[in-house]
Write a protein that holds these residues in place. Sequence first.
Motif, PDB file in Angstrom:
ATOM      1  N   THR A 231      67.369 -23.684  47.862  1.00  0.00           N
ATOM      2  CA  THR A 231      68.639 -23.992  47.201  1.00  0.00           C
ATOM      3  C   THR A 231      69.818 -23.671  48.111  1.00  0.00           C
ATOM      4  O   THR A 231      70.779 -24.448  48.207  1.00  0.00           O
ATOM      5  CB  THR A 231      68.747 -23.182  45.897  1.00  0.00           C
ATOM      6  N   TYR A 232      69.729 -22.516  48.782  1.00  0.00           N
ATOM      7  CA  TYR A 232      70.796 -22.107  49.698  1.00  0.00           C
ATOM      8  C   TYR A 232      70.950 -23.114  50.839  1.00  0.00           C
ATOM      9  O   TYR A 232      72.061 -23.531  51.181  1.00  0.00           O
ATOM     10  CB  TYR A 232      70.468 -20.720  50.245  1.00  0.00           C
ATOM     11  N   GLU A 233      69.824 -23.517  51.430  1.00  0.00           N
ATOM     12  CA  GLU A 233      69.893 -24.463  52.544  1.00  0.00           C
ATOM     13  C   GLU A 233      70.493 -25.792  52.110  1.00  0.00           C
ATOM     14  O   GLU A 233      71.322 -26.375  52.827  1.00  0.00           O
ATOM     15  CB  GLU A 233      68.495 -24.674  53.114  1.00  0.00           C
ATOM     16  N   ILE A 236      74.271 -25.289  51.575  1.00  0.00           N
ATOM     17  CA  ILE A 236      75.012 -25.102  52.831  1.00  0.00           C
ATOM     18  C   ILE A 236      75.083 -26.402  53.620  1.00  0.00           C
ATOM     19  O   ILE A 236      76.112 -26.729  54.227  1.00  0.00           O
ATOM     20  CB  ILE A 236      74.357 -23.990  53.659  1.00  0.00           C
ATOM     21  N   ARG A 237      74.004 -27.165  53.619  1.00  0.00           N
ATOM     22  CA  ARG A 237      74.031 -28.440  54.350  1.00  0.00           C
ATOM     23  C   ARG A 237      75.063 -29.395  53.755  1.00  0.00           C
ATOM     24  O   ARG A 237      75.787 -30.076  54.485  1.00  0.00           O
ATOM     25  CB  ARG A 237      72.639 -29.080  54.328  1.00  0.00           C
ATOM     26  N   ILE A 290      82.086 -21.800  57.961  1.00  0.00           N
ATOM     27  CA  ILE A 290      80.909 -22.593  57.618  1.00  0.00           C
ATOM     28  C   ILE A 290      79.800 -22.382  58.643  1.00  0.00           C
ATOM     29  O   ILE A 290      78.613 -22.340  58.310  1.00  0.00           O
ATOM     30  CB  ILE A 290      81.282 -24.080  57.511  1.00  0.00           C
ATOM     31  N   GLU A 291      80.175 -22.196  59.910  1.00  0.00           N
ATOM     32  CA  GLU A 291      79.183 -22.006  60.962  1.00  0.00           C
ATOM     33  C   GLU A 291      78.369 -20.747  60.726  1.00  0.00           C
ATOM     34  O   GLU A 291      77.161 -20.702  61.010  1.00  0.00           O
ATOM     35  CB  GLU A 291      79.867 -21.954  62.320  1.00  0.00           C
ATOM     36  N   VAL A 296      71.987 -19.421  59.418  1.00  0.00           N
ATOM     37  CA  VAL A 296      70.749 -19.069  58.718  1.00  0.00           C
ATOM     38  C   VAL A 296      69.880 -20.308  58.515  1.00  0.00           C
ATOM     39  O   VAL A 296      68.659 -20.272  58.670  1.00  0.00           O
ATOM     40  CB  VAL A 296      71.082 -18.412  57.362  1.00  0.00           C
ATOM     41  N   VAL A 297      70.519 -21.433  58.199  1.00  0.00           N
ATOM     42  CA  VAL A 297      69.780 -22.664  57.934  1.00  0.00           C
ATOM     43  C   VAL A 297      69.201 -23.235  59.221  1.00  0.00           C
ATOM     44  O   VAL A 297      68.064 -23.721  59.250  1.00  0.00           O
ATOM     45  CB  VAL A 297      70.710 -23.697  57.257  1.00  0.00           C
ATOM     46  N   LYS A 298      69.965 -23.167  60.317  1.00  0.00           N
ATOM     47  CA  LYS A 298      69.551 -23.782  61.575  1.00  0.00           C
ATOM     48  C   LYS A 298      68.848 -22.790  62.505  1.00  0.00           C
ATOM     49  O   LYS A 298      68.751 -23.031  63.706  1.00  0.00           O
ATOM     50  CB  LYS A 298      70.773 -24.357  62.292  1.00  0.00           C
ATOM     51  N   MET A 299      68.369 -21.686  61.979  1.00  0.00           N
ATOM     52  CA  MET A 299      67.723 -20.677  62.818  1.00  0.00           C
ATOM     53  C   MET A 299      66.468 -21.257  63.466  1.00  0.00           C
ATOM     54  O   MET A 299      65.611 -21.824  62.795  1.00  0.00           O
ATOM     55  CB  MET A 299      67.352 -19.457  61.976  1.00  0.00           C
TER      56      MET A 299
END
Length: 450
Positions: A231-233, A236-237, A290-291, A296-299
């Motif tokens: 849900t977070y990803e 954020i996207r 935002i970055e 966390v999403v693009k780790m």
Amino acid sequence: MSLRRRLYAYLIAAHLLFLAITVLLFRSQPMLMLALEAAVLLSLALGIRLARRALEPLGYTRHFHDLLQDQHYAARLQTSGDAELNELVQLFNTMLGALYQERLQIGEQQGFLDRLLEATPSAVIVFDFDGRISLLNASAHALPGLRNARGHTLSACAAAHGVAGAEAGEVGHGLLAQLDALPLGDSQLLTDADGRRYRGQRGQFYDRGFARHFLLVEELTEELESSEKATYEKLIRVLAHEVNNTVAATGSVLDSLLYYRSQLAERDGEDFSTAILAVQRRNASLGEFIERFTRVVKMPAPELRPNAVRDIMDDIVYLYREQCRSRGISIAWERCDDVPAIAMDRQLMEQALLNVVKNAMEAAEAGAGEDRRIALVLAREDDGVRLSVIDSGNLLGDVPARQLFTPFFTTKKGGQGIGLLFVREVLNRHGFAYRLAATGKGATSFDIWL
């Protein structure tokens, strides 16, 4: 005296009386006496034979009782030459066969149930009629406080585990107490002191006509964290896409507007450029905001290489030493064992540990105590290596453990709730267990098992 002996005694006594009567005829009618005596003896023999056959079913009944008593359900009674007696034998053998099949079926079902209980990932706790624990499967043995719980009540186990936790400097566990308080037929989401989440359900079954209770406990930590992460990803996207598009477009427009400054009066041009630059800075801040979430999403996937944990922590201590000194905080090793290099992604772990130490520094500064300190521990243990960052802030007393690593939750004024989320993601990708909790001695400890 048994019925068989009493019946034989009666037959013998009656025929002896008849024989005595026939003796009176010896002088007057000797031949008649001999004939009557022969008849009496024949009657006695016939009576004994008939009594034996009449009592023969009692012998089969006794054998049947012995087989039932010894639970020899696979045995069978032998038939005889008497058709009526064979009907009784057939009835007994049919009953033994039915009992054998039922016992075999119950044994197979019990074996299947035992294997199912051991294989299921859910913890199963079964109680006896007095509320004491009578059965625990392998998953239930893994729950804290239930290792040697058989024969004890759940409340006693909860009390004993609470005392042990207090002696070890931990906050009370609470999970066993929550399980003990579960109402019959209800299912609830429970949380332990380490933030792990469980679904607990209490039910009952009947044993010999009386109700017995059982508990089903299923850990949902990984499932809930995976759902929260997804849900977070997604959120954020979507936000990053919209914000980045807006920032890029407005940034381009603002750059173009600066070309019009020369067409304005000097005084107006200065105010105009100042306003445009302020909006550009705000745009840049929004992009950086935002970055921080998208990191966390693009780790990337961790690249594991052997690294010395002490070297990493020494670099972090050197980096924060001056900041801690200016805030009146001491930071030093409390214990540092000699441990081998551990496979990890140095860049990701450095970033995660930087967040941990930074949070500890801010917590120590915000704490009410005058002794502001951060202690580092690198200890060899039976189950591996433990790295602990302990601060004197003690700010987690009223914070539920389940909220510490959830997205957007923070205890800091102006915080964004992404620091611990980033740390959790790094540690989960490395497969390192972790815990953030108050020690019970006026401090907070972030423990990582490497």
